[in-house]
Enzyme design. Structure first.
Site, PDB file in Angstrom:
ATOM      1  N   GLU A 162      -0.665   2.491   8.823  1.00 26.14           N
ATOM      2  CA  GLU A 162      -1.625   1.810   8.500  1.00 26.14           C
ATOM      3  C   GLU A 162      -3.050   2.754   8.964  1.00 26.14           C
ATOM      4  O   GLU A 162      -3.803   1.810   8.560  1.00 26.14           O
ATOM      5  CB  GLU A 162      -1.162   0.371   9.180  1.00 26.14           C
ATOM      6  N   ASP A 184       4.892  -9.106  -0.058  1.00 29.20           N
ATOM      7  CA  ASP A 184       5.904  -8.449   1.159  1.00 29.20           C
ATOM      8  C   ASP A 184       5.199  -8.981   2.218  1.00 29.20           C
ATOM      9  O   ASP A 184       3.349 -10.122   2.540  1.00 29.20           O
ATOM     10  CB  ASP A 184       5.109  -6.906   0.610  1.00 29.20           C
ATOM     11  N   SER A 185       5.679  -8.448   3.189  1.00 27.92           N
ATOM     12  CA  SER A 185       5.205  -9.070   5.081  1.00 27.92           C
ATOM     13  C   SER A 185       3.205  -8.893   4.292  1.00 27.92           C
ATOM     14  O   SER A 185       2.754  -9.333   5.461  1.00 27.92           O
ATOM     15  CB  SER A 185       6.075  -7.939   5.561  1.00 27.92           C
ATOM     16  N   HIS A 199       6.488   0.758   3.978  1.00 24.75           N
ATOM     17  CA  HIS A 199       4.946   2.169   4.129  1.00 24.75           C
ATOM     18  C   HIS A 199       6.121   3.377   4.279  1.00 24.75           C
ATOM     19  O   HIS A 199       5.469   4.640   4.201  1.00 24.75           O
ATOM     20  CB  HIS A 199       4.940   1.537   5.632  1.00 24.75           C
ATOM     21  N   CYS A 254      10.047  -6.641   0.156  1.00 29.66           N
ATOM     22  CA  CYS A 254       9.828  -6.199   1.758  1.00 29.66           C
ATOM     23  C   CYS A 254      10.873  -5.359   1.987  1.00 29.66           C
ATOM     24  O   CYS A 254      12.072  -6.495   1.463  1.00 29.66           O
ATOM     25  CB  CYS A 254       9.084  -7.482   2.066  1.00 29.66           C
ATOM     26  N   CYS A 313      11.846   1.550   3.973  1.00 36.13           N
ATOM     27  CA  CYS A 313      10.045   0.486   4.276  1.00 36.13           C
ATOM     28  C   CYS A 313       9.480   0.610   3.251  1.00 36.13           C
ATOM     29  O   CYS A 313       9.194   1.358   3.123  1.00 36.13           O
ATOM     30  CB  CYS A 313      10.239   0.343   5.940  1.00 36.13           C
TER      31      CYS A 313
HETATM   32  N1  DGL Z   1       7.476  -4.539   4.503  1.00 39.37           N
HETATM   33  C1  DGL Z   1       7.959  -4.246   6.128  1.00 39.37           C
HETATM   34  C2  DGL Z   1       8.881  -3.715   5.630  1.00 39.37           C
HETATM   35  O1  DGL Z   1       9.966  -3.346   4.315  1.00 39.37           O
HETATM   36  C3  DGL Z   1       7.089  -3.624   6.376  1.00 39.37           C
HETATM   37  C4  DGL Z   1       6.097  -3.733   7.786  1.00 39.37           C
HETATM   38  C5  DGL Z   1       7.011  -5.095   8.510  1.00 39.37           C
HETATM   39  O2  DGL Z   1       7.393  -4.706   9.542  1.00 39.37           O
HETATM   40  O3  DGL Z   1       5.949  -6.700   8.054  1.00 39.37           O
HETATM   41  O4  DGL Z   1      10.406  -4.303   6.465  1.00 39.37           O
END
Ligand code: DGL
Length: 275
Positions: A154, A12-13, A188, A75, A186
């Site tokens: 976050e 993931d990012s 989050h 992600c 997403c």
């Molecule tokens: N992990 C990213 C997503 O699911 C969200 C956080 C980001 O913008 O990197 O799109």
């Protein structure tokens, strides 16, 4: 050479993808996971498709060097921009979260009125709309970027007055369009589920792709005889399955927030710099 005991690579990012890891641990308790969070370069949401593809390829090469048997792109933004590139690059199964999420949404929808929320990158790519239309060509889809949700989550502001205000604003078009299903596109957003459910009402199905992505990964590994051996195979594990957590930035933030996303404490985070 991948074997059934090789780990699954999930990336993931940042730390958000731990919501996906959580579901993998629940559904596939015998699998070893190596998780990479690109905490040095998060967020991916506002970045260009080319940049996200480049970052994703670097992470893919790192995971391959760890002998993973499959790569899961937790992600949504990286899936939206980079999945076909990763699938072409690596000779092993590469599974994203968009198609499984789209399938779950279509299955849950009663009237074919679907909403999708995600980062600017995910929504701008149109990946969810394409995936949903492929399965349900007559579905009506309303997609909306909700970029403020990631920093709010976050920050741990899952149910504060500012989060409610912003969520009301973002969801107003979804309410006006009377969507019956909303895709939380997403990593989050699953943490906002209770608030979103309260604002939208109990007859709107909220879909997060983690469950379906873990199920899809299990199907793919089973088809290739790559599922980890289980106790049912007459084999006994002496120690708990040891997962590895790797981040591209210093581990403090990961260690502090990881538990909120994973649901259990993380004892150790390795640091690996890419690029
Ligand atoms: N992990 C990213 C997503 O699911 C969200 C956080 C980001 O913008 O990197 O799109």
């Amino acid at each position: 050479m991948s074997t059934p005991s090789s780990p699954i690579g999930i990336f993931d990012s940042g730390i958000g993808g731990l919501t996906v890891v959580r579901e993998f641990i629940r559904q596939l308790p015998d699998e070893r996971i190596i998780y990479f969070g690109d905490t040095a370069r998060v967020p991916y949401g506002p970045k260009s498709p080319d940049t996200v593809r480049r970052y994703s390829l670097e992470i893919g090469h790192f995971l391959r060097s760890q002998d993973v048997k499959a790569i899961v792109v937790a992600c949504n933004t990286a899936t939206a921009h980079a999945l076909p590139t990763l699938q072409r690059e690596f000779p092993l199964p590469v599974i994203g979260v968009v198609e499984p999420g789209a399938r779950a949404a279509v299955a849950a929808s009663r009237r074919g009125e679907l909403g999708v929320i995600g980062t600017a990158g995910t929504i701008g790519s149109g990946a969810y709309e394409r995936a949903i239309k492929e399965i349900a060509p007559n579905a009506h889809i309303l997609a909306r970027a909700c970029p403020l949700f990631v920093p709010l989550v976050e920050e741990g502001w899952l149910d504060t007055e500012p989060t409610r205000l912003i969520a009301r604003e973002y969801l107003a078009p979804m309410k006006a369009a009377a969507v019956d299903t909303l895709v939380l596109g997403c990593t989050h957003y699953p943490l906002l589920k209770p608030l979103l459910a309260e604002l939208l009402g109990s007859d709107v199905a909220l879909i997060d792709s983690a469950h379906e992505t873990a199920a899809e990964t299990a199907r793919v590994l089973r088809a290739r005889d790559l599922l980890a051996p289980t106790n049912g195979d007459g084999w006994r594990r002496d120690a708990p399955v040891a997962h590895r957590f790797v981040a591209s930035d210093a581990p403090d933030h990961f260690l502090r927030l990881g538990q909120r996303f994973l649901g259990s404490a993380i004892a150790c985070v390795e640091t690996v710099t890419l690029g």
